[in-house]
Design a protein around this motif. Structure first.
Motif, PDB file in Angstrom:
ATOM      1  N   MET A 151       0.822  -1.196   0.000  1.00 49.09           N
ATOM      2  CA  MET A 151       0.000   0.000   0.000  1.00 49.09           C
ATOM      3  C   MET A 151       0.863   1.255   0.000  1.00 49.09           C
ATOM      4  O   MET A 151       2.047   1.209   0.318  1.00 49.09           O
ATOM      5  CB  MET A 151      -0.941  -0.008   1.203  1.00 49.09           C
ATOM      6  CG  MET A 151      -2.009  -1.083   1.111  1.00 49.09           C
ATOM      7  SD  MET A 151      -3.179  -1.004   2.472  1.00 49.09           S
ATOM      8  CE  MET A 151      -2.184  -1.654   3.811  1.00 49.09           C
ATOM      9  N   ILE A 152       0.250   2.361  -0.353  1.00 48.50           N
ATOM     10  CA  ILE A 152       0.930   3.652  -0.265  1.00 48.50           C
ATOM     11  C   ILE A 152       0.953   4.072   1.201  1.00 48.50           C
ATOM     12  O   ILE A 152      -0.051   3.977   1.902  1.00 48.50           O
ATOM     13  CB  ILE A 152       0.205   4.702  -1.117  1.00 48.50           C
ATOM     14  CG1 ILE A 152       0.334   4.324  -2.598  1.00 48.50           C
ATOM     15  CG2 ILE A 152       0.766   6.101  -0.869  1.00 48.50           C
ATOM     16  CD1 ILE A 152      -0.445   5.220  -3.534  1.00 48.50           C
ATOM     17  N   VAL A 153       2.118   4.521   1.672  1.00 47.25           N
ATOM     18  CA  VAL A 153       2.303   4.904   3.069  1.00 47.25           C
ATOM     19  C   VAL A 153       2.612   6.392   3.140  1.00 47.25           C
ATOM     20  O   VAL A 153       3.553   6.868   2.505  1.00 47.25           O
ATOM     21  CB  VAL A 153       3.455   4.096   3.722  1.00 47.25           C
ATOM     22  CG1 VAL A 153       3.630   4.517   5.178  1.00 47.25           C
ATOM     23  CG2 VAL A 153       3.188   2.604   3.616  1.00 47.25           C
ATOM     24  N   ARG A 154       1.806   7.138   3.915  1.00 43.98           N
ATOM     25  CA  ARG A 154       2.045   8.564   4.144  1.00 43.98           C
ATOM     26  C   ARG A 154       2.390   8.770   5.614  1.00 43.98           C
ATOM     27  O   ARG A 154       1.563   8.582   6.495  1.00 43.98           O
ATOM     28  CB  ARG A 154       0.778   9.368   3.809  1.00 43.98           C
ATOM     29  CG  ARG A 154       0.435   9.419   2.326  1.00 43.98           C
ATOM     30  CD  ARG A 154       1.240  10.447   1.568  1.00 43.98           C
ATOM     31  NE  ARG A 154       1.090  11.814   2.087  1.00 43.98           N
ATOM     32  CZ  ARG A 154       0.108  12.632   1.738  1.00 43.98           C
ATOM     33  NH1 ARG A 154      -0.815  12.256   0.891  1.00 43.98           N
ATOM     34  NH2 ARG A 154       0.060  13.851   2.244  1.00 43.98           N
ATOM     35  N   ARG A 155       3.628   9.141   5.901  1.00 43.74           N
ATOM     36  CA  ARG A 155       4.043   9.427   7.270  1.00 43.74           C
ATOM     37  C   ARG A 155       3.365  10.709   7.748  1.00 43.74           C
ATOM     38  O   ARG A 155       3.414  11.732   7.072  1.00 43.74           O
ATOM     39  CB  ARG A 155       5.558   9.564   7.312  1.00 43.74           C
ATOM     40  CG  ARG A 155       6.159   9.889   8.666  1.00 43.74           C
ATOM     41  CD  ARG A 155       6.129   8.724   9.605  1.00 43.74           C
ATOM     42  NE  ARG A 155       6.686   7.515   9.049  1.00 43.74           N
ATOM     43  CZ  ARG A 155       8.000   7.239   8.931  1.00 43.74           C
ATOM     44  NH1 ARG A 155       8.897   8.110   9.364  1.00 43.74           N
ATOM     45  NH2 ARG A 155       8.406   6.098   8.416  1.00 43.74           N
ATOM     46  N   VAL A 156       2.730  10.659   8.913  1.00 47.85           N
ATOM     47  CA  VAL A 156       2.035  11.848   9.426  1.00 47.85           C
ATOM     48  C   VAL A 156       2.705  12.409  10.674  1.00 47.85           C
ATOM     49  O   VAL A 156       2.489  13.575  11.019  1.00 47.85           O
ATOM     50  CB  VAL A 156       0.543  11.557   9.720  1.00 47.85           C
ATOM     51  CG1 VAL A 156      -0.190  11.177   8.443  1.00 47.85           C
ATOM     52  CG2 VAL A 156       0.372  10.476  10.782  1.00 47.85           C
ATOM     53  N   ALA A 157       3.506  11.596  11.371  1.00 50.61           N
ATOM     54  CA  ALA A 157       4.148  12.101  12.591  1.00 50.61           C
ATOM     55  C   ALA A 157       5.210  11.122  13.054  1.00 50.61           C
ATOM     56  O   ALA A 157       5.200   9.944  12.697  1.00 50.61           O
ATOM     57  CB  ALA A 157       3.117  12.301  13.713  1.00 50.61           C
ATOM     58  N   MET A 158       6.143  11.645  13.851  1.00 49.08           N
ATOM     59  CA  MET A 158       7.075  10.810  14.609  1.00 49.08           C
ATOM     60  C   MET A 158       6.741  11.033  16.078  1.00 49.08           C
ATOM     61  O   MET A 158       6.872  12.154  16.591  1.00 49.08           O
ATOM     62  CB  MET A 158       8.514  11.184  14.302  1.00 49.08           C
ATOM     63  CG  MET A 158       8.953  10.839  12.896  1.00 49.08           C
ATOM     64  SD  MET A 158       8.913   9.058  12.538  1.00 49.08           S
ATOM     65  CE  MET A 158      10.227   8.465  13.601  1.00 49.08           C
ATOM     66  N   LEU A 159       6.289  10.008  16.752  1.00 48.58           N
ATOM     67  CA  LEU A 159       5.784  10.123  18.122  1.00 48.58           C
ATOM     68  C   LEU A 159       6.899   9.846  19.122  1.00 48.58           C
ATOM     69  O   LEU A 159       7.491   8.766  19.134  1.00 48.58           O
ATOM     70  CB  LEU A 159       4.637   9.128  18.326  1.00 48.58           C
ATOM     71  CG  LEU A 159       3.476   9.241  17.330  1.00 48.58           C
ATOM     72  CD1 LEU A 159       2.499   8.087  17.514  1.00 48.58           C
ATOM     73  CD2 LEU A 159       2.761  10.577  17.493  1.00 48.58           C
ATOM     74  N   PHE A 293      -2.145  16.327  13.040  1.00 45.98           N
ATOM     75  CA  PHE A 293      -0.890  15.911  13.665  1.00 45.98           C
ATOM     76  C   PHE A 293       0.118  17.052  13.650  1.00 45.98           C
ATOM     77  O   PHE A 293       0.874  17.233  14.607  1.00 45.98           O
ATOM     78  CB  PHE A 293      -0.322  14.680  12.962  1.00 45.98           C
ATOM     79  CG  PHE A 293      -0.847  13.377  13.510  1.00 45.98           C
ATOM     80  CD1 PHE A 293      -0.249  12.775  14.603  1.00 45.98           C
ATOM     81  CD2 PHE A 293      -1.958  12.771  12.940  1.00 45.98           C
ATOM     82  CE1 PHE A 293      -0.725  11.578  15.109  1.00 45.98           C
ATOM     83  CE2 PHE A 293      -2.444  11.584  13.439  1.00 45.98           C
ATOM     84  CZ  PHE A 293      -1.834  10.974  14.534  1.00 45.98           C
ATOM     85  N   ALA A 294       0.140  17.836  12.563  1.00 44.61           N
ATOM     86  CA  ALA A 294       1.040  18.997  12.512  1.00 44.61           C
ATOM     87  C   ALA A 294       0.655  20.013  13.589  1.00 44.61           C
ATOM     88  O   ALA A 294       1.520  20.601  14.254  1.00 44.61           O
ATOM     89  CB  ALA A 294       0.997  19.633  11.133  1.00 44.61           C
ATOM     90  N   ALA A 295      -0.657  20.209  13.771  1.00 43.04           N
ATOM     91  CA  ALA A 295      -1.106  21.154  14.807  1.00 43.04           C
ATOM     92  C   ALA A 295      -0.768  20.641  16.198  1.00 43.04           C
ATOM     93  O   ALA A 295      -0.434  21.423  17.092  1.00 43.04           O
ATOM     94  CB  ALA A 295      -2.612  21.375  14.664  1.00 43.04           C
ATOM     95  N   ALA A 296      -0.842  19.326  16.396  1.00 41.31           N
ATOM     96  CA  ALA A 296      -0.519  18.754  17.711  1.00 41.31           C
ATOM     97  C   ALA A 296       0.942  18.994  18.072  1.00 41.31           C
ATOM     98  O   ALA A 296       1.287  19.213  19.233  1.00 41.31           O
ATOM     99  CB  ALA A 296      -0.813  17.253  17.703  1.00 41.31           C
ATOM    100  N   ASP A 297       1.824  19.012  17.068  1.00 42.18           N
ATOM    101  CA  ASP A 297       3.250  19.291  17.321  1.00 42.18           C
ATOM    102  C   ASP A 297       3.466  20.718  17.810  1.00 42.18           C
ATOM    103  O   ASP A 297       4.438  21.010  18.504  1.00 42.18           O
ATOM    104  CB  ASP A 297       4.063  19.049  16.048  1.00 42.18           C
ATOM    105  CG  ASP A 297       4.311  17.569  15.809  1.00 42.18           C
ATOM    106  OD1 ASP A 297       4.156  16.789  16.764  1.00 42.18           O
ATOM    107  OD2 ASP A 297       4.641  17.215  14.668  1.00 42.18           O
TER     108      ASP A 297
END
Length: 299
Positions: A151-159, A293-297
């Motif tokens: 599948m196509i994988v889109r990274r959204v965050a590093m936790l 996720f960007a806003a959570a950072d």
């Protein structure tokens, strides 16, 4: 029934591998779905599906026709959504890792649905890599590194991850001042991972390198909530994403262990089928999740 509707029905049957499940998805009688596929096959002059009492699967002609159908259906949906003021509508099926759902997705879902009032979100929770096509799921949100996925994988965050124990555990076993001190009677709570088929070791960074340590474990769990609860009961050390235990850290129910040697961050990713063009409803959901996720950072 027009050709577009027949293509839509065939595509859902082929993806779901079931006339019954396709009928449920589309809100149609099973007989209507069956007749639509039969009429389509008669018009094309080929057999599109192999049918048994237990199994439905596309033939070679069916696979080729399915690819064309999915492209056409996606183009039509995108064309209709291109008009000014048009917004995605319909059912969006997503599968989300449980803690990500409760911490990142659900709290902000009302705003998303207010923006797209004609969307219905059907959310399931899991930690396995769902068979998206067979199960009718549009995309999944997962933690960790997907294994053997086409599948196509889109990274959204590093936790960011953290090592933790309860104050009661520290009172009994002491606060370790170094990794070597973990060998002086410390214990961990085992987490059984379906991805590796076993218990995950504890992981620490030392001078840019990663060091794995396995400690004795009296308890092994397979769910994130049980993992944290066992740590709060003083049963051993755990390693989890910091967001998951932020409240417990603030309340003093858990304390950080060896902060100078944190575990490596864990990726969070969106995955969706490579074979499908993204429908507008899936595209807006993916864009929204990435933005959240960007806003959570930044919070």
């Amino acid at each position: 029934m027009d050709r577009f509707d027949a293509m839509r029905i065939f595509a859902r049957v082929a993806e779901r591998r079931s006339f019954t499940l396709a009928a449920d998805d589309l809100g149609l009688p099973r007989s209507t779905v069956t007749d639509a596929v039969k009429q389509l096959e008669r018009r094309l002059g080929v057999s599109l599906l192999q049918r048994t009492t237990r199994h439905v699967a596309p033939t070679l002609d069916g696979e080729a026709y399915l690819r064309r159908c999915l492209a056409i259906l996606a183009d039509v949906e995108e064309a209709e959504g291109a008009f000014a003021g048009a917004k995605p509508k319909g059912l969006l099926r997503v599968d989300v890792h449980g803690t990500l759902a409760r911490h990142f997705v659900l709290p902000h879902l009302p705003a998303f649905l207010a923006t797209y009032p004609d969307l219905t979100v059907q959310m399931s929770e899991g930690d396995r890599l769902a068979d998206l096509v067979r199960e009718g799921i549009d995309c999944v949100l997962r933690v960790g590194v997907p294994q053997d996925s086409d599948m196509i994988v889109r990274r959204v965050a590093m936790l960011a991850e953290v090592t933790l124990a309860s104050p009661g555990y520290v009172a009994r076993h002491g606060m370790p001042a170094s990794l070597e001190a973990l060998g002086d009677g410390h214990r961990m709570i085992g987490f059984h991972s379906t991805a590796i088929g076993g218990v995950l070791p504890l992981e620490f960074t030392v001078g840019g390198a990663v060091r794995e340590i396995v400690l004795p474990a009296a308890v092994i769990v397979g769910a994130a909530e049980s993992y944290v609860a066992a740590a709060q009961l003083g049963l051993g050390l755990i390693q989890v994403p910091r967001y998951h235990v932020a409240a417990a850290l603030r309340a003093g129910d858990l304390v950080e262990i060896l902060p100078d040697h944190p575990p490596t961050p864990t990726p969070a990713s969106l995955l969706y089928p490579r074979s499908r063009q993204l429908s507008p409803r899936v595209r807006v959901f993916i864009d929204w999740v990435i933005a959240e996720f960007a806003a959570a950072d930044r919070r």
